[in-house]
Design a protein around this motif. Sequence first.
Motif, PDB file in Angstrom:
ATOM      1  N   LEU A  73       0.963  -0.926   0.019  1.00 29.42           N
ATOM      2  CA  LEU A  73      -0.084   0.002   0.088  1.00 29.42           C
ATOM      3  C   LEU A  73       1.055   1.329  -0.061  1.00 29.42           C
ATOM      4  CD1 LEU A  73      -2.855  -0.856   2.468  1.00 29.42           C
ATOM      5  CD2 LEU A  73      -3.142  -1.060   0.029  1.00 29.42           C
ATOM      6  N   GLY A  74       1.987   1.371   0.815  1.00 28.76           N
ATOM      7  CA  GLY A  74       2.723   2.543   0.944  1.00 28.76           C
ATOM      8  C   GLY A  74       3.630   2.715  -0.279  1.00 28.76           C
ATOM      9  N   ALA A  75       4.241   1.806  -0.902  1.00 27.14           N
ATOM     10  CA  ALA A  75       5.042   1.742  -2.137  1.00 27.14           C
ATOM     11  C   ALA A  75       4.137   2.365  -3.186  1.00 27.14           C
ATOM     12  CB  ALA A  75       5.713   0.516  -2.460  1.00 27.14           C
ATOM     13  N   VAL A  76       3.126   1.601  -3.448  1.00 30.26           N
ATOM     14  CA  VAL A  76       2.246   1.863  -4.895  1.00 30.26           C
ATOM     15  C   VAL A  76       1.506   3.423  -4.606  1.00 30.26           C
ATOM     16  CG1 VAL A  76       0.130   1.312  -6.284  1.00 30.26           C
ATOM     17  CG2 VAL A  76       1.759  -0.363  -5.247  1.00 30.26           C
ATOM     18  N   VAL A  77       0.939   3.671  -3.558  1.00 38.17           N
ATOM     19  CA  VAL A  77       0.089   4.745  -3.396  1.00 38.17           C
ATOM     20  C   VAL A  77       1.001   5.948  -3.392  1.00 38.17           C
ATOM     21  CG1 VAL A  77      -1.576   5.948  -1.939  1.00 38.17           C
ATOM     22  CG2 VAL A  77      -1.773   3.695  -2.179  1.00 38.17           C
ATOM     23  N   SER A  78       2.295   6.025  -2.587  1.00 42.20           N
ATOM     24  CA  SER A  78       2.960   7.077  -2.490  1.00 42.20           C
ATOM     25  C   SER A  78       3.975   7.178  -4.031  1.00 42.20           C
ATOM     26  CB  SER A  78       4.085   6.876  -1.542  1.00 42.20           C
ATOM     27  OG  SER A  78       3.366   6.517  -0.369  1.00 42.20           O
ATOM     28  N   LEU A  79       3.990   6.423  -4.593  1.00 37.32           N
ATOM     29  CA  LEU A  79       4.699   6.714  -5.797  1.00 37.32           C
ATOM     30  C   LEU A  79       3.799   6.675  -7.084  1.00 37.32           C
ATOM     31  CD1 LEU A  79       7.657   3.831  -5.339  1.00 37.32           C
ATOM     32  CD2 LEU A  79       7.813   6.295  -5.316  1.00 37.32           C
ATOM     33  N   SER A  80       2.522   6.770  -6.744  1.00 40.70           N
ATOM     34  CA  SER A  80       1.577   7.082  -8.244  1.00 40.70           C
ATOM     35  C   SER A  80       0.748   8.123  -7.862  1.00 40.70           C
ATOM     36  CB  SER A  80       0.694   5.860  -8.316  1.00 40.70           C
ATOM     37  OG  SER A  80       0.093   5.507  -7.278  1.00 40.70           O
ATOM     38  N   GLY A  81      -0.446   8.037  -7.565  1.00 44.81           N
ATOM     39  CA  GLY A  81      -1.356   9.464  -7.223  1.00 44.81           C
ATOM     40  C   GLY A  81      -1.959   9.792  -8.368  1.00 44.81           C
ATOM     41  N   ALA A  82      -2.908  10.835  -8.172  1.00 47.12           N
ATOM     42  CA  ALA A  82      -3.541  11.485  -9.244  1.00 47.12           C
ATOM     43  C   ALA A  82      -2.628  12.049 -10.555  1.00 47.12           C
ATOM     44  CB  ALA A  82      -4.660  12.903  -8.557  1.00 47.12           C
ATOM     45  N   GLY A  83      -3.169  11.807 -11.548  1.00 46.95           N
ATOM     46  CA  GLY A  83      -2.552  12.152 -12.897  1.00 46.95           C
ATOM     47  C   GLY A  83      -1.482  11.233 -13.110  1.00 46.95           C
ATOM     48  N   SER A  84      -1.449  10.201 -12.467  1.00 45.36           N
ATOM     49  CA  SER A  84      -0.200   9.072 -13.121  1.00 45.36           C
ATOM     50  C   SER A  84      -1.315   7.699 -13.657  1.00 45.36           C
ATOM     51  CB  SER A  84       0.643   8.584 -12.218  1.00 45.36           C
ATOM     52  OG  SER A  84      -0.298   8.166 -10.722  1.00 45.36           O
ATOM     53  N   LEU A  85      -0.408   6.884 -14.039  1.00 42.31           N
ATOM     54  CA  LEU A  85      -1.063   5.777 -14.684  1.00 42.31           C
ATOM     55  C   LEU A  85      -0.471   4.602 -13.993  1.00 42.31           C
ATOM     56  CD1 LEU A  85      -2.750   4.100 -16.726  1.00 42.31           C
ATOM     57  CD2 LEU A  85      -0.524   4.178 -18.321  1.00 42.31           C
ATOM     58  N   LEU A  86      -1.598   3.593 -13.478  1.00 45.15           N
ATOM     59  CA  LEU A  86      -0.926   2.142 -12.831  1.00 45.15           C
ATOM     60  C   LEU A  86      -1.289   1.097 -13.814  1.00 45.15           C
ATOM     61  CD1 LEU A  86      -1.714   2.687  -9.092  1.00 45.15           C
ATOM     62  CD2 LEU A  86       0.374   1.953 -10.006  1.00 45.15           C
ATOM     63  N   VAL A  87      -0.509   0.419 -14.093  1.00 49.58           N
ATOM     64  CA  VAL A  87      -0.850  -0.836 -14.814  1.00 49.58           C
ATOM     65  C   VAL A  87      -0.440  -2.008 -14.136  1.00 49.58           C
ATOM     66  CG1 VAL A  87      -0.343  -2.151 -17.370  1.00 49.58           C
ATOM     67  CG2 VAL A  87      -0.292   0.275 -17.199  1.00 49.58           C
ATOM     68  N   SER A  88      -1.660  -2.965 -13.938  1.00 49.64           N
ATOM     69  CA  SER A  88      -1.529  -3.945 -13.027  1.00 49.64           C
ATOM     70  C   SER A  88      -1.850  -5.274 -13.509  1.00 49.64           C
ATOM     71  CB  SER A  88      -2.472  -3.546 -11.777  1.00 49.64           C
ATOM     72  OG  SER A  88      -2.347  -4.857 -10.993  1.00 49.64           O
ATOM     73  N   ASP A  89      -1.076  -6.301 -13.670  1.00 47.73           N
ATOM     74  CA  ASP A  89      -1.436  -7.526 -13.953  1.00 47.73           C
ATOM     75  C   ASP A  89      -2.737  -7.983 -13.225  1.00 47.73           C
ATOM     76  OD1 ASP A  89      -1.294 -10.802 -13.648  1.00 47.73           O
ATOM     77  OD2 ASP A  89       0.227 -10.195 -15.162  1.00 47.73           O
ATOM     78  N   ALA A  90      -3.486  -8.672 -14.067  1.00 48.42           N
ATOM     79  CA  ALA A  90      -4.719  -9.335 -13.659  1.00 48.42           C
ATOM     80  C   ALA A  90      -4.744 -10.279 -12.408  1.00 48.42           C
ATOM     81  CB  ALA A  90      -5.436  -9.836 -14.975  1.00 48.42           C
ATOM     82  N   LEU A  91      -3.616 -10.833 -12.275  1.00 48.94           N
ATOM     83  CA  LEU A  91      -3.734 -11.786 -11.156  1.00 48.94           C
ATOM     84  C   LEU A  91      -2.432 -11.272  -9.987  1.00 48.94           C
ATOM     85  CD1 LEU A  91      -3.530 -15.219 -12.766  1.00 48.94           C
ATOM     86  CD2 LEU A  91      -5.715 -13.891 -12.012  1.00 48.94           C
TER      87      LEU A  91
END
Length: 381
Positions: free
Chosen positions: A109-127
């Motif tokens: 949670l800490g890594a993904v949320v802090s390094l992304s945020g509004a105005g960015s794109l997250l691409v995640s594997d379905a699994l």
Amino acid sequence: MTRAGLSPLAWLAEVEQQRRAAGLRRSLRARPPVGAELDLASNDYLGLSTHPKVIDGGVEALRTWGAGSTGSRLVTGNTELHEGFERALADFVGAESALVFSSGYTANLGAVVSLSGAGSLLVSDALTHASLVDACRLSRARVVVTPHRDIAAVDAALAARDEDRAIVVTDSVFSADGVLAPLRDLHEVCRSHGALLIVDEAHGLGVRGRGGRGLLHEVGLAGASDVVMTTTLSKALGSQGGVVLGSAAVRDHLIDSARPFIFDTGLAPAAVGAAWAALDVLIAEPWRAQSVLRHAGALASMCGVAERPDSAVVSVILGEPEVALAAAVACLERGLRVGCFRPPTVPAGTSRLRLTARASLTDDELRLAEEVFADVLSAGA
């Protein structure tokens, strides 16, 4: 009857009935301190959770630092023990720095949320693991979920973006079936589009890579400036807690911005001490990582799984939830504890026994497992 006369939790009874009808009702089973069954369900891949040196490491930390860390790490919860372990683990996996969280879940949670945020794109594997899924949902970023291990889909999502920043998230070893992520190809795609790659090594640390240094180390991506690694201390290291590993700049940013770090009590010293002792055992006994894969291969063979496992996880797909649950119960009745994965953990129609290999399995234990599986799986055929 008016709404005022209804229980606000009345809907739970109907939901429970639906779960029971679908074979998806879950229950807790307390285990004794020393189980009578052979355990092929836990994530204690290296057999270190009960290792005398690991227990001594936890006890020594408990006596030195107390039962709890007493506060968030920004107040009173940061100790020399925490920071010493961070340096040792970062050095082991080839990262510049590390930051310990209270769990692998909060680390993601800490890594993904802090390094992304509004105005960015997250691409995640379905699994990807549920913790990464939840992190994407909390991020306020635009999220694109791509088909499992589909490099072309990741490439297309990154190429079509309007956002300045993009992050790709994946497990290194997918927890339900033990399959490896194509990390080299993912990294090439990320680098070509200026995207960050975040890799959860929860099931890779201690099993893959030279001496158990993880899949990132194995494929030559350890310490890469555009890669962040997360992992847990509760699997191969037999303890509790989570870690984010990356550049010093990433560590500094998380200390300033990661809410699960800032507002959570620091990891208990006993857990840190036990994890550090487990790391020392792994360094001294690198054969443990090789033993895990050898034993996983033996389990797969005795269960008729065609492909040799790439990790500690052996997935025996049986189909419907009731079938998988009945097989797990039958195994337990014969003295063998196995995992049972049903939807929503796995897709519908793929309910399975999830077996986990352990470095410390003996020949006698493997023979028992073979006898039980021959009995149970042939009966369900």
